[in-house]
Design a protein around this motif. Structure first.
Motif, PDB file in Angstrom:
ATOM      1  N   ARG A  43     -58.814  -7.324  43.488  1.00 24.38           N
ATOM      2  CA  ARG A  43     -57.905  -6.164  43.511  1.00 24.38           C
ATOM      3  C   ARG A  43     -58.499  -4.993  42.726  1.00 24.38           C
ATOM      4  O   ARG A  43     -58.469  -3.848  43.175  1.00 24.38           O
ATOM      5  N   ARG A  44     -59.034  -5.282  41.537  1.00 22.62           N
ATOM      6  CA  ARG A  44     -59.603  -4.237  40.684  1.00 22.62           C
ATOM      7  C   ARG A  44     -60.783  -3.555  41.357  1.00 22.62           C
ATOM      8  O   ARG A  44     -60.855  -2.321  41.417  1.00 22.62           O
ATOM      9  N   GLU A  45     -61.710  -4.344  41.884  1.00 21.27           N
ATOM     10  CA  GLU A  45     -62.909  -3.773  42.503  1.00 21.27           C
ATOM     11  C   GLU A  45     -62.562  -2.890  43.698  1.00 21.27           C
ATOM     12  O   GLU A  45     -63.096  -1.794  43.851  1.00 21.27           O
ATOM     13  N   VAL A  46     -61.675  -3.370  44.570  1.00 18.80           N
ATOM     14  CA  VAL A  46     -61.304  -2.574  45.743  1.00 18.80           C
ATOM     15  C   VAL A  46     -60.637  -1.273  45.312  1.00 18.80           C
ATOM     16  O   VAL A  46     -60.959  -0.202  45.828  1.00 18.80           O
ATOM     17  N   ASN A  47     -59.735  -1.362  44.341  1.00 13.14           N
ATOM     18  CA  ASN A  47     -59.055  -0.159  43.882  1.00 13.14           C
ATOM     19  C   ASN A  47     -60.022   0.822  43.229  1.00 13.14           C
ATOM     20  O   ASN A  47     -59.955   2.033  43.493  1.00 13.14           O
ATOM     21  N   GLU A  48     -60.937   0.333  42.404  1.00 17.05           N
ATOM     22  CA  GLU A  48     -61.916   1.213  41.763  1.00 17.05           C
ATOM     23  C   GLU A  48     -62.785   1.936  42.789  1.00 17.05           C
ATOM     24  O   GLU A  48     -63.070   3.115  42.632  1.00 17.05           O
TER      25      GLU A  48
END
Length: 144
Positions: free
Chosen positions: A51-56
């Motif tokens: 989730r973090r990587e996609v959002n970043e």
């Protein structure tokens, strides 16, 4: 006794829209097209890292649905877990790591990405084949 192997674990998202297009990013550092994702941080769960990587990288918020593939770069010792995800929100934008965010057709994925990255998204497309796919590659080409 040989030293313990050093591996890193990365995650990537295969987000497919209603028209069958797949979310992709173009990296700012080398202009390569790839699925959004990256290395999981120590102490971070697999899904939280995804989730973090996609959002970043894209500004989008996704929710993991199913593991669609496990891929190992034999030259660099990177194990990548790819999840089909669905979009739950956010606003598309680039980042310090990405200079393009795009929705690509499967043919555009094949044409723009190296085989080692394209297969990760193509394996995530709906099919009757068993899941997850398990493959090895050299960073560019999938090994038989």
């Amino acid at each position: 006794m040989s030293p313990a192997p050093l591996h890193s674990v990365s995650v990537a998202a295969a987000v497919i829209d209603d028209d069958g297009r797949i979310l992709a990013i173009r990296r700012r550092d080398n202009s390569h097209w790839e699925p959004p994702g990256g290395v999981i941080e120590l102490g971070e769960t697999i899904h939280d890292g995804l989730r973090r990587e996609v959002n970043e990288e894209t500004g989008l918020v996704v929710e993991p649905d199913a593991l669609t593939g496990v891929y190992k770069n034999m030259n660099r010792g990177i194990v990548a877990l790819v999840f089909r995800c669905y979009l739950v929100g956010g606003s598309e934008h680039t980042s310090s790591e990405t200079d393009r965010v795009a929705w690509l057709t499967p043919d555009e994925v094949r044409n723009r990405m190296s085989e080692a990255y394209a297969v990760r998204l193509l394996d995530a497309l709906p099919t009757d084949e068993p899941r997850p796919a398990i493959r090895t590659h050299d960073g560019e080409h999938v090994k038989p």
